[in-house]
Design a protein around this motif. Structure first.
Motif, mmCIF file in Angstrom:
data_model
loop_
_atom_site.group_PDB
_atom_site.id
_atom_site.type_symbol
_atom_site.label_atom_id
_atom_site.label_comp_id
_atom_site.label_asym_id
_atom_site.label_seq_id
_atom_site.Cartn_x
_atom_site.Cartn_y
_atom_site.Cartn_z
ATOM 1 N N LYS A 6 7.970 -2.486 -12.316
ATOM 2 C CA LYS A 6 8.162 -3.242 -11.080
ATOM 3 C C LYS A 6 8.542 -2.311 -9.924
ATOM 4 O O LYS A 6 8.051 -2.445 -8.792
ATOM 5 C CB LYS A 6 9.249 -4.294 -11.291
ATOM 6 C CG LYS A 6 9.404 -5.266 -10.131
ATOM 7 C CD LYS A 6 10.427 -6.352 -10.493
ATOM 8 C CE LYS A 6 10.573 -7.337 -9.333
ATOM 9 N NZ LYS A 6 11.554 -8.405 -9.671
ATOM 10 N N ALA A 9 5.546 -0.262 -8.856
ATOM 11 C CA ALA A 9 4.625 -1.118 -8.100
ATOM 12 C C ALA A 9 5.084 -1.276 -6.654
ATOM 13 O O ALA A 9 4.277 -1.242 -5.713
ATOM 14 C CB ALA A 9 4.515 -2.486 -8.780
ATOM 15 N N ARG A 10 6.408 -1.440 -6.476
ATOM 16 C CA ARG A 10 6.950 -1.602 -5.123
ATOM 17 C C ARG A 10 6.720 -0.338 -4.287
ATOM 18 O O ARG A 10 6.260 -0.408 -3.136
ATOM 19 C CB ARG A 10 8.447 -1.913 -5.207
ATOM 20 C CG ARG A 10 9.115 -2.101 -3.848
ATOM 21 C CD ARG A 10 10.600 -2.397 -4.032
ATOM 22 N NE ARG A 10 11.317 -1.288 -4.637
ATOM 23 C CZ ARG A 10 11.725 -0.207 -3.961
ATOM 24 N NH1 ARG A 10 11.451 -0.072 -2.669
ATOM 25 N NH2 ARG A 10 12.383 0.746 -4.583
ATOM 26 N N ASN A 13 3.113 0.146 -3.527
ATOM 27 C CA ASN A 13 2.552 -0.996 -2.790
ATOM 28 C C ASN A 13 1.319 -1.574 -3.486
ATOM 29 O O ASN A 13 0.295 -1.846 -2.863
ATOM 30 C CB ASN A 13 2.216 -0.582 -1.349
ATOM 31 C CG ASN A 13 2.002 -1.800 -0.449
ATOM 32 O OD1 ASN A 13 2.574 -2.872 -0.697
ATOM 33 N ND2 ASN A 13 1.176 -1.649 0.572
ATOM 34 N N VAL A 14 1.440 -1.738 -4.810
ATOM 35 C CA VAL A 14 0.368 -2.336 -5.612
ATOM 36 C C VAL A 14 0.993 -3.375 -6.540
ATOM 37 O O VAL A 14 2.213 -3.506 -6.623
ATOM 38 C CB VAL A 14 -0.395 -1.280 -6.459
ATOM 39 C CG1 VAL A 14 -1.104 -0.280 -5.573
ATOM 40 C CG2 VAL A 14 0.554 -0.578 -7.434
ATOM 41 N N SER A 15 0.169 -4.105 -7.261
ATOM 42 C CA SER A 15 0.676 -5.116 -8.198
ATOM 43 C C SER A 15 1.162 -4.466 -9.489
ATOM 44 O O SER A 15 0.797 -3.330 -9.816
ATOM 45 C CB SER A 15 -0.417 -6.130 -8.530
ATOM 46 O OG SER A 15 -1.436 -5.504 -9.293
ATOM 47 N N ILE A 16 1.988 -5.208 -10.214
ATOM 48 C CA ILE A 16 2.473 -4.733 -11.523
ATOM 49 C C ILE A 16 1.295 -4.526 -12.472
ATOM 50 O O ILE A 16 1.261 -3.564 -13.242
ATOM 51 C CB ILE A 16 3.479 -5.743 -12.119
ATOM 52 C CG1 ILE A 16 4.765 -5.748 -11.291
ATOM 53 C CG2 ILE A 16 3.791 -5.408 -13.576
ATOM 54 C CD1 ILE A 16 5.753 -6.833 -11.680
ATOM 55 N N ALA A 17 0.299 -5.430 -12.404
ATOM 56 C CA ALA A 17 -0.887 -5.307 -13.269
ATOM 57 C C ALA A 17 -1.625 -4.003 -12.999
ATOM 58 O O ALA A 17 -2.119 -3.344 -13.933
ATOM 59 C CB ALA A 17 -1.816 -6.490 -13.046
ATOM 60 N N THR A 18 -1.698 -3.590 -11.737
ATOM 61 C CA THR A 18 -2.391 -2.342 -11.387
ATOM 62 C C THR A 18 -1.645 -1.135 -11.964
ATOM 63 O O THR A 18 -2.257 -0.203 -12.490
ATOM 64 C CB THR A 18 -2.505 -2.198 -9.856
ATOM 65 O OG1 THR A 18 -3.254 -3.294 -9.348
ATOM 66 C CG2 THR A 18 -3.201 -0.903 -9.475
ATOM 67 N N SER A 20 0.270 -1.156 -14.620
ATOM 68 C CA SER A 20 0.058 -1.200 -16.068
ATOM 69 C C SER A 20 -1.300 -0.627 -16.450
ATOM 70 O O SER A 20 -1.419 0.159 -17.394
ATOM 71 C CB SER A 20 0.189 -2.638 -16.570
ATOM 72 O OG SER A 20 0.025 -2.702 -17.958
ATOM 73 N N THR A 33 -5.578 5.670 -6.381
ATOM 74 C CA THR A 33 -4.430 4.804 -6.704
ATOM 75 C C THR A 33 -3.747 5.272 -7.987
ATOM 76 O O THR A 33 -2.507 5.295 -8.084
ATOM 77 C CB THR A 33 -4.893 3.344 -6.864
ATOM 78 O OG1 THR A 33 -5.585 2.941 -5.692
ATOM 79 C CG2 THR A 33 -3.712 2.418 -7.100
#
Length: 331
Positions: A6, A9-10, A13-18, A20, A33
């Motif tokens: 988490k 990701a913050r 500046n991407v999603s948690i899924a990205t 992972s 990325t």
């Protein structure tokens, strides 16, 4: 502060899924990325949660290595062989001792039934009815290190204990010894049973008299070798040479013989089995049987990885690891 996906990701500046996907090497993530995420993960000293990763993938990259003890040099070599082989294939080894605080049956149920590991290697000195029942209920692939040659239901790696012990005894006979004592291992240990039988059969086949009080029980520890040697040296008719069923018991013999002011091999010879590292540094260096202990671990790991990579766990195989006579100056 513990780093988490988490947090990465913050900062990226991407999603948690990205995050992972990037950490698992998914091709769906753009290279730019991925590099950013890897850079942040490194800066945060992020270590992936193996349990969470295993849950997502639906498989575990952990292998359990269940041993009766982890203090002996013999076991440390097995650990090294398993761990090196597993790591090269992307697996981690979790070592569990069933020696003091838990039984082997407990370890089988607790470790193999928890869903934490994808496979297991078990060193089992004796396949009791209870152990067989526990293993028959497990649903993950496993390999056994044991010398119980009567078993065909499992993949098994073993040492040629009988043949090596027979060869050692014949070697002593050819050297001119006729009074040969044997310190055996535990009565419920298949390695010990096979080594004892090899000694007995070699004596019988070469018409060497077997005296009941020259066959003393031990338990593979230095202390038991020490005690057994005292028994043999206190006999009215003493043996000319002692064949200990492992090197640790031979070390116990060295201690007693030297304490009594006797010389090895002038007054009494000593031989062992295993060829642990210390054997060649004793005074005099120990004649023993070299077991390729590391090869036991490597072979067991290779068999297990093959089972884990097969849809049907692959066919059960029995592999015997060679042993060879190492002649030094103790007899």
């Amino acid at each position: 502060m513990v780093s988490t996906i988490k947090e990465i990701a913050r900062l990226a500046n991407v999603s948690i899924a990205t995050v992972s996907r990037a950490l698992s090497g998914s091709p769906k993530v753009k290279e730019e990325t991925r590099q950013l995420i890897l850079k942040i993960a490194k800066e945060l000293n992020y270590n992936p949660n193996l349990l969470a990763r295993n849950f997502v993938k639906g498989k575990s990259n952990l292998i359990a290595l269940i041993l009766p003890d982890i203090t002996d040099e013999f076991f440390s070599e097995i650990i090294r062989g398993v761990d090196d082989t597993a790591f090269l294939s992307g697996y981690y080894t979790m070592v569990i001792s069933s020696h003091k605080n838990r039984s082997l049956v407990e370890s089988i149920h607790t470790i193999m039934g928890a869903g934490l590991v994808g496979g297991a290697i078990l060193l089992i000195p004796f396949l009791s009815k209870e152990i067989k029942e526990a293993l028959n209920h497990e649903r993950i692939p496993f390999v056994i290190i044991s010398s119980d040659n009567s078993q065909n239901s499992y993949s098994m790696v073993s040492i040629d204990n009988y043949g090596a012990a027979y060869s050692m005894t014949e070697y002593l006979i050819k050297k001119g010894y006729t009074k040969i004592a044997h310190i055996s291992g535990p009565a419920d240990n298949n390695d010990a049973i096979s080594r004892k039988q090899g000694y007995i059969d070699a004596c019988k086949d070469n018409q060497i008299k077997l005296k009941k009080n020259w066959l003393v029980d031990g338990n593979f520890t230095m202390e038991s070798g020490n005690s057994a040697c005292k028994v043999l040296l206190d006999l009215k008719e003493k043996p000319e040479v002692i064949f200990a069923a492992n090197d640790m018991m031979a070390l116990g013999c060295y201690e007693v013989i030297q304490e009594r002011g006797l010389k090895i091999p002038k007054d009494i010879g000593v031989t062992g089995f295993d060829d642990i590292l210390l054997s060649k540094y004793l005074n005099p260096p120990l004649t023993t049987v070299k077991v390729h202990i590391n090869e036991l671990g490597i072979t067991a790991a290779e068999l297990l990885l093959n089972k884990m990579g097969s849809q049907s766990y692959a066919a059960n195989r029995k592999v015997k690891v060679s042993a060879e006579l190492i002649v030094r100056k103790s007899c």
